[in-house]
Write a protein that holds these residues in place. Sequence first.
Motif, PDB file in Angstrom:
ATOM      1  N   GLU A   1      -7.478  63.930 -13.210  1.00  0.00           N
ATOM      2  CA  GLU A   1      -8.377  64.722 -12.388  1.00  0.00           C
ATOM      3  C   GLU A   1      -8.333  64.146 -10.975  1.00  0.00           C
ATOM      4  O   GLU A   1      -8.361  62.928 -10.789  1.00  0.00           O
ATOM      5  CB  GLU A   1      -9.804  64.611 -12.930  1.00  0.00           C
TER       6      GLU A   1
ATOM      7  N   PHE B   1     -17.538  61.624 -11.378  1.00  0.00           N
ATOM      8  CA  PHE B   1     -16.187  61.640 -11.947  1.00  0.00           C
ATOM      9  C   PHE B   1     -16.029  60.483 -12.927  1.00  0.00           C
ATOM     10  O   PHE B   1     -16.820  59.541 -12.913  1.00  0.00           O
ATOM     11  CB  PHE B   1     -15.137  61.480 -10.841  1.00  0.00           C
TER      12      PHE B   1
ATOM     13  N   ARG C   1     -21.136  66.463 -14.506  1.00  0.00           N
ATOM     14  CA  ARG C   1     -20.137  66.385 -13.431  1.00  0.00           C
ATOM     15  C   ARG C   1     -20.792  66.552 -12.066  1.00  0.00           C
ATOM     16  O   ARG C   1     -20.150  66.355 -11.039  1.00  0.00           O
ATOM     17  CB  ARG C   1     -19.081  67.474 -13.615  1.00  0.00           C
TER      18      ARG C   1
ATOM     19  N   GLU D   1     -21.311  67.065   1.636  1.00  0.00           N
ATOM     20  CA  GLU D   1     -20.769  67.045   0.274  1.00  0.00           C
ATOM     21  C   GLU D   1     -20.721  65.582  -0.161  1.00  0.00           C
ATOM     22  O   GLU D   1     -20.051  64.757   0.473  1.00  0.00           O
ATOM     23  CB  GLU D   1     -19.368  67.665   0.212  1.00  0.00           C
ATOM     24  N   ILE D   2     -21.430  65.255  -1.211  1.00  0.00           N
ATOM     25  CA  ILE D   2     -21.579  63.857  -1.627  1.00  0.00           C
ATOM     26  C   ILE D   2     -20.919  63.638  -2.982  1.00  0.00           C
ATOM     27  O   ILE D   2     -21.110  64.413  -3.912  1.00  0.00           O
ATOM     28  CB  ILE D   2     -23.082  63.484  -1.734  1.00  0.00           C
ATOM     29  N   ALA D   3     -20.131  62.573  -3.069  1.00  0.00           N
ATOM     30  CA  ALA D   3     -19.490  62.222  -4.339  1.00  0.00           C
ATOM     31  C   ALA D   3     -19.700  60.752  -4.629  1.00  0.00           C
ATOM     32  O   ALA D   3     -19.677  59.920  -3.712  1.00  0.00           O
ATOM     33  CB  ALA D   3     -17.988  62.533  -4.268  1.00  0.00           C
TER      34      ALA D   3
ATOM     35  N   TYR E   1     -10.091  64.440  -7.059  1.00  0.00           N
ATOM     36  CA  TYR E   1     -11.162  64.996  -6.223  1.00  0.00           C
ATOM     37  C   TYR E   1     -10.525  65.388  -4.887  1.00  0.00           C
ATOM     38  O   TYR E   1     -10.180  64.543  -4.064  1.00  0.00           O
ATOM     39  CB  TYR E   1     -12.266  63.953  -6.024  1.00  0.00           C
TER      40      TYR E   1
ATOM     41  N   GLN F   1     -19.547  71.221 -18.705  1.00  0.00           N
ATOM     42  CA  GLN F   1     -20.069  71.114 -17.335  1.00  0.00           C
ATOM     43  C   GLN F   1     -18.999  71.451 -16.302  1.00  0.00           C
ATOM     44  O   GLN F   1     -18.880  70.812 -15.269  1.00  0.00           O
ATOM     45  CB  GLN F   1     -20.598  69.698 -17.047  1.00  0.00           C
TER      46      GLN F   1
ATOM     47  N   LYS G   1     -21.554  64.782  -6.784  1.00  0.00           N
ATOM     48  CA  LYS G   1     -20.468  64.986  -7.747  1.00  0.00           C
ATOM     49  C   LYS G   1     -20.182  63.672  -8.468  1.00  0.00           C
ATOM     50  O   LYS G   1     -20.166  62.603  -7.851  1.00  0.00           O
ATOM     51  CB  LYS G   1     -19.198  65.443  -7.020  1.00  0.00           C
TER      52      LYS G   1
ATOM     53  N   TRP H   1      -8.497  60.209 -11.414  1.00  0.00           N
ATOM     54  CA  TRP H   1      -8.893  59.550 -12.667  1.00  0.00           C
ATOM     55  C   TRP H   1      -8.017  60.057 -13.793  1.00  0.00           C
ATOM     56  O   TRP H   1      -7.694  61.239 -13.846  1.00  0.00           O
ATOM     57  CB  TRP H   1     -10.355  59.874 -13.003  1.00  0.00           C
TER      58      TRP H   1
END
Lengths: 80, 80, 155, 155
Positions: free
Chosen positions: D49, A8, A18, A70-72, D51, D146, A6, D121
């Motif tokens: 936003e 950001f 994204r 789950e990787i961000a 997460y 997206q 993911k 963010w």
Amino acid sequence: MNVSVKLFGAEAKAAGLREVSVEIGETTCLALRDELARKIPALAPLLEKCRFAVNHEFVELDRTLVASDEIALIGMVSGG
Amino acid sequence: MNVSVKLFGAEAKAAGLREVSVEIGETTCLALRDELARKIPALAPLLEKCRFAVNHEFVELDRTLVASDEIALIGMVSGG
Amino acid sequence: MSVTVKISDGPLPASAEPWSFPGAGAVLCFDGIVRPSEDGRPIVGLDYEAYEPMATRMLTQIAQELFERHALLAIRVEHSRGHVGNGEVSYRLRIASKHRKEGIAALDEFTDRLKKDVPIWKTARAPLSGEGSGAAGREGSGVRGQGSELGDRRE
Amino acid sequence: MSVTVKISDGPLPASAEPWSFPGAGAVLCFDGIVRPSEDGRPIVGLDYEAYEPMATRMLTQIAQELFERHALLAIRVEHSRGHVGNGEVSYRLRIASKHRKEGIAALDEFTDRLKKDVPIWKTARAPLSGEGSGAAGREGSGVRGQGSELGDRRE
């Protein structure tokens, strides 16, 4: 192994994505970072200041990844 | 000259008075302080840490007093 | 420069009314609340005495000095006089600034100055007989009589 | 230890609801408010936003760390996601402590940590054509499409 990362903020903007799917040989965050830089050159200059979060926790670059993680990619944040 | 001095907090408690009338020869705050110490011995140990306010402003000890001044002895305060 | 200073009787409202300032990025509110003990002894509250108009003048002067030192937009300070019970608000300081750091610094400095230079005094009021243990019958250490406003206000 | 963390859609209420904690001597409230310009350019607001659930977890973890370092009684933190217009509150941190100094230090530290470690963010939203000068038609620098939640929320 194929992993999904993911993105950001500035990283999502640079990549125009994204979420990005990456094929990695060695299953560490370090290898993932190298592969991200290779696959999306626009991300490369940002990666030095980024951390990875795995399953919603910051991890070190030597962290080993498994397929279900789950990787961000977390760069500069800007809450407040 | 006769002046009246308002007392508060620890100084009022030590003197058992909220206002004290004092006769001073030299008309400065320093002379007033000496006279207060002489007239009310219980105040003496507190005076080192006190300031005078004249007409609602803190003043130095060399301030000259006139009969119409409102004089207050201000020790340790405890607002908040 | 917007400075509001108010000294009023009894506790301040438990909840601060809305307050901000155009262009502010940070609004800080500090509530000073009376705690249930003083120097290890239970109390029912504090009695505040203010020497007026000097107290209001000093609060205004401190606010003006902080405006010059920090880039503030507005300061509003309220302080009680008379009795304020445990858990009630006796002091409320609000600061609006463009940025957080300057507001926090001003909040801390203002309160340090208040505790040093503003002629306001508190006296602890101990529980009446039966209200608490170990302090039965004691009623604070305040000065009585001689025209004490506080003395007159005690029930 | 009392920690409350809440991330919610849109601006926080302009006025904080009453909040305190038994035994507190100091209650601090910090409101972070969206300012009318960003990097010198006029904006109409910010789009946030978060997460999740990582953002909530990090806020909770930071609160717990501050409890250990300072003698706090309670922390309550609220943060917006989605659009917050100019003059509206996007972040509200409240800290109850016995004494002022520890509360102020914790307030400052918490917010520093938020800006470093919490995955939230913001994206500036510039005025639409006709709404402001010099930025006509520009609409912030956010990512589009997206599956962007923020993108979807833009009018």
